[in-house]
Each structure stands twice: as structure tokens, then as C-alpha cells.
Design an enzyme around this catalytic site. Structure first.
Site, PDB file in Angstrom:
ATOM      1  N   ASP A 130      37.968  48.813  33.682  1.00 16.81           N
ATOM      2  CA  ASP A 130      36.955  48.727  34.731  1.00 16.81           C
ATOM      3  C   ASP A 130      37.509  49.335  36.015  1.00 16.81           C
ATOM      4  OD1 ASP A 130      34.499  48.080  35.796  1.00 16.81           O
ATOM      5  OD2 ASP A 130      35.111  46.079  36.420  1.00 16.81           O
ATOM      6  N   HIS A 178      31.045  49.603  48.109  1.00 12.14           N
ATOM      7  CA  HIS A 178      31.476  48.301  47.602  1.00 12.14           C
ATOM      8  C   HIS A 178      32.891  47.977  48.061  1.00 12.14           C
ATOM      9  CE1 HIS A 178      32.241  44.951  44.929  1.00 12.14           C
ATOM     10  NE2 HIS A 178      33.239  45.601  44.358  1.00 12.14           N
ATOM     11  N   ASP A 236      29.679  43.078  34.824  1.00  9.91           N
ATOM     12  CA  ASP A 236      31.039  42.557  34.792  1.00  9.91           C
ATOM     13  C   ASP A 236      31.050  41.215  35.525  1.00  9.91           C
ATOM     14  OD1 ASP A 236      33.813  42.539  34.306  1.00  9.91           O
ATOM     15  OD2 ASP A 236      34.216  43.380  36.278  1.00  9.91           O
ATOM     16  N   ARG A 287      34.563  34.484  41.400  1.00 15.06           N
ATOM     17  CA  ARG A 287      35.232  34.933  42.627  1.00 15.06           C
ATOM     18  C   ARG A 287      36.312  33.957  43.096  1.00 15.06           C
ATOM     19  NH1 ARG A 287      34.101  40.199  42.475  1.00 15.06           N
ATOM     20  NH2 ARG A 287      31.876  40.643  42.680  1.00 15.06           N
ATOM     21  N   GLN A 343      39.278  34.463  40.772  1.00 12.87           N
ATOM     22  CA  GLN A 343      39.820  35.792  41.071  1.00 12.87           C
ATOM     23  C   GLN A 343      40.622  35.798  42.368  1.00 12.87           C
ATOM     24  OE1 GLN A 343      36.730  38.722  41.490  1.00 12.87           O
ATOM     25  NE2 GLN A 343      38.142  40.410  41.911  1.00 12.87           N
ATOM     26  N   THR A 397      31.904  40.132  29.660  1.00 10.74           N
ATOM     27  CA  THR A 397      31.331  41.355  30.212  1.00 10.74           C
ATOM     28  C   THR A 397      30.144  41.715  29.329  1.00 10.74           C
ATOM     29  OG1 THR A 397      33.482  42.132  31.002  1.00 10.74           O
ATOM     30  CG2 THR A 397      31.734  43.778  30.771  1.00 10.74           C
ATOM     31  N   GLU A 403      28.836  40.762  48.050  1.00 10.86           N
ATOM     32  CA  GLU A 403      28.388  41.611  49.154  1.00 10.86           C
ATOM     33  C   GLU A 403      27.047  41.153  49.725  1.00 10.86           C
ATOM     34  OE1 GLU A 403      29.048  46.052  48.560  1.00 10.86           O
ATOM     35  OE2 GLU A 403      29.143  45.283  46.514  1.00 10.86           O
TER      36      GLU A 403
END
Length: 409
Positions: free
Chosen positions: A121, A128, A228, A232, A235, A252, A355
Site C-alpha cells: 500500500d 492526503h 484499506d 487510527r 496505528q 482490506t 481528514e
């Protein structure tokens, strides 16, 4: 009464003869037998059965239970098979042989169309990457120093790539908020989607072989949509220093239709202007451009919340493939590489909730009056797309969708 055919109705639609995407399907009457299908309008052609009926030289490839053998056969075969399918589906002389092998789309179950060998990926949208940088580094540079010199990517987990419609179980893992004294374990509370475009590799390479920019069509069989899914909070805690891991690897989703690269000739556009000199293996100045004008729609629970433009992507698939192989890493049939989140310059063009809600600090207002920060259990995310085709037609990609299920106990 004159005979009406579903082939006539399909001619000018997004899944007409100018498209002919490949998939794999089963039927209620024979759920254990996977077959290669070609979408035409609102029907699916059993490509193997048609090939046997017409004694095609490519019957063995089209009778396989997945796309792997056809993908591995290489570009000359892909183009020959595409020409053959186009003739079968447009020439009235073939209709009596073809129509018995058409299945209405609602009557089939679509499967993962190929066996995923490896999954990579990328992080190819400047909009972004810039937004993410501003969210997490408000007092620093939006882009990392390497971002405009190479397509950044990470190696994902092929075994958790699933077909559209598969339920997505909320992942659990470690997370640590900025005010937490120590990490805790539990279900992700910041589950997100990422609207992406995927490229499916057909022709493999030898160890040490590099794929130059102009060789993308010799290796990429086709294009699909990708979600995907991203936790968050998991991550954010794990990614230093080696990047995404458990926050991405749980699932995914990919769309069930693989649009042939040859169907996208009218969608090719130049990428955005670049302001940083590139090393020769990535410098596409003077080459035919491999930007693609794909228009994505992202919906949550049926409400469109974003329309990301793929034409705004800074790095192209040709550059991604060149970089992915420049060290001699091999390609295998079934490799999947994805673009990374597709985002445009406008707020309504952002391709993920990170975002769209600016890190959860600005909840997204939905038409029903509710607000969305991150995904809740029961939420369904659907990504659709189309691209310009010949003569004012559209090339459809179908959709990639998934509903969030509660974490397992």
C-alpha cells in the site's frame, strides 16, 4: 414480438462492451463451483461456459476457478481474450450461443476474483499526506523530507484481503492516548476507512529484474477499488519507528470486478505538476502519462460524504511499480498494490475520516442530523467509481463495501 437481449441494454452503460471487467462468481444452484465471469450491463457472462460452447482456444484459461491462470498468461493473451469477448458480446452472430450463459447480477454471488500473493500500500496523494502532516505535526513540515523523492509505501498482509460485502470485525489492540499513563488493550475506538485504487499484477518478474515506467501495461492486469480499513488509535501507538502494522492488517476490502487496463485508455491524464526533480527511474517526463481520471464516491450508510478525484494523485501507478521493483524485488501473479488514500484539494474530496473530521476534532455533520467522528458498529462504507470511456461513455468499477461488526470478545 421481436427478441430483446440484455446485450442491447448494456451497450451504452458503464458496464458495456468498452469495459468488460472480470470477476469470479457462484450460483445458488451450484454454490461450490467458482467460475470466471465478465460483467456486461446487469448480467454476468459465464466466460468458461461460453468458451466451451464456442470451442475457444482460450477455454482452459477461462474455465479456471479464479483469474490466476489468465493473469499469468501475459499481455498478448489478455488482449486476445478481450478481443474475443468483445466479439462474442457485440456480434449478433454469437447471440444464440452466448445468451444461455448470461446470469442476472442479483442471482450470483461474487467472490474474491484472484488469489492475493502480496499486498503493498502506497501513500501517493499529496493532499492526503499534507493533511495528515498538518493534523499530527501542526508546528512542523506537512510532508516528510523523502515524500516528493519517492513513493512511500508499506508491505501489508495478503491473507486479510477480502471481497466487497465481507463483514469487517472491529479490531482490538494496544492504544495509548496522549494523556494515558500507559497503554491499554481493547477494541479500536477510532476505526476509519481509506478510499483507494488497487492495481492487480498478472505477469511476474525474475529476481533482480526492474520494471521501467513504460512497462506497467506488460505487468498490470487490471484495476479495482480498495478500502484499506484503518484503526487510527492502534496505528498511532505502534507506527514509530517501522510504520503501519496491526492498525491496518486486520482487513482490506477490494471490489469484485477487475477493470482491464486497456479499458482505461480514455481515462489517462497527466499527473499534477511536480516541483522536485526525480531520479531517472521515476522521472516520467517525456513518457506517456499514467495518471488516471477516476471519480470516486464514498458513502457511509448510504449518504455520500466525499468525492475524491484520483486524477489529483501525485505519484502514478507506473512510478509505484517502478519503485517497488527497483531493488530487484520480484513480482508474482496476484500481487496487489494500492494507491493509498485518494484525496483532493477540497474538504469534500478527502478520502478518509481522519481528514474529513480533522483527527476527530471536527465531527462530520450527516444529513440525518447526526455527527460522525469515526465508524460505529453497524456502519456500512461503500466506495464506487467511474472513469471516462470512449465516445462519452463511462467505465464503471462497481463498488467495494463493508459493514462494521462488533469486536469479538
Amino acid at each position: 414480438m421481436p427478441h430483446t437481449s440484455p446485450l442491447d441494454a448494456a451497450a451504452d452503460g458503464p458496464f458495456g462492451p468498452h469495459n468488460l471487467p472480470y470477476g469470479v462468481f457462484t450460483t445458488a444452484g451450484d454454490p461450490g463451483r467458482a467460475r470466471i465471469g465478465v460483467r456486461i450491463g446487469d448480467h454476468v457472462l459465464d466466460a468458461g461456459a461460453a468458451a466451451r460452447a464456442l470451442a475457444s482456444a482460450d477455454a482452459d484459461l477461462l474455465c479456471a476457478p479464479h483469474l490466476g491462470p489468465l493473469m499469468a498468461a501475459g499481455r498478448p493473451v489478455w488482449r486476445r481474450v478481450r478481443r474475443t469477448l468483445t466479439a462474442w458480446l457485440t456480434d449478433p452472430a454469437y447471440r444464440l450461443d452466448i445468451e444461455p450463459h448470461l446470469h442476472p447480477l442479483p442471482e450470483v454471488t461474487l467472490r474474491l476474483p484472484f488469489e492475493v500473493a502480496d499486498y503493498v500500500d502506497f501513500y501517493a496523494s499529496e493532499h492526503h499526506a499534507g493533511n495528515v502532516g498538518r493534523i499530527f505535526r501542526p508546528d512542523g513540515a506537512a510532508l516528510t523530507p523523502n515524500w516528493k523523492h519517492l513513493p512511500i509505501g508499506y508491505h501489508g498482509r495478503a491473507g486479510t484481503v477480502v471481497v466487497s460485502g465481507t463483514e469487517i470485525v472491529r479490531p482490538a489492540g494496544q492504544r495509548k492516548g496522549p494523556d494515558d499513563p500507559s497503554p491499554v488493550f481493547g477494541p479500536s475506538v477510532r476505526l476509519d476507512f481509506e478510499a483507494e485504487v488497487g492495481f492487480v499484477v498478472g505477469t511476474p518478474t525474475r529476481p533482480g529484474e526492474r520494471v521501467p515506467l513504460d512497462a506497467l501495461p506488460d505487468h498490470v492486469f487490471g484495476v479495482c477499488l480498495v478500502n484499506d480499513w484503518s484503526a487510527r488509535d492502534i496505528q498511532a501507538w505502534e507506527y514509530v519507528p517501522l510504520g503501519p502494522f496491526l492498525g491496518k492488517s486486520f482487513a482490506t476490502s477490494v471490489s469484485p470486478w477487475i477493470v482491464p487496463l486497456d479499458a482505461l485508455e480514455h481515462a489517462r491524464v497527466a499527473p499534477p505538476p511536480r516541483d522536485t526533480p526525480l531520479l531517472p527511474y521515476l522521472d516520467d517526463a517525456g513518457h506517456q502519462p499514467w495518471g488516471l481520471d477516476l471519480r470516486l464516491d464514498v458513502a457511509v450508510n448510504g449518504e455520500v460524504i466525499s468525492r475524491p478525484p484520483f486524477a489529483a494523485m501525485y505519484w502514478t501507478a507506473a512510478q509505484q511499480l517502478a519503485h517497488m521493483t527497483v531493488n530487484g524485488a520480484t513480482l508474482r501473479t496476484g500481487d496487489l498494490f494500492a494507491s493509498g488514500t485518494v484525496s483532493g484539494p477540497e474538504p469534500g474530496q478527502r478520502g478518509c475520516l481522519l481528514e474529513l473530521t480533522w483527527g476527530g476534532r471536527e465531527p462530520l455533520k450527516l444529513p440525518d442530523g447526526s455527527a460522525l467522528e469515526y465508524l460505529h458498529d453497524g456502519d456500512e462504507v461503500s466506495i464506487t467509481a467511474w472513469a471516462p470511456g470512449p465516445g462519452g461513455t463511462r467505465v464503471g468499477f462497481g463498488e467495494v463495501s463493508g459493514r462494521v461488526a462488533p469486536a469479538l470478545p
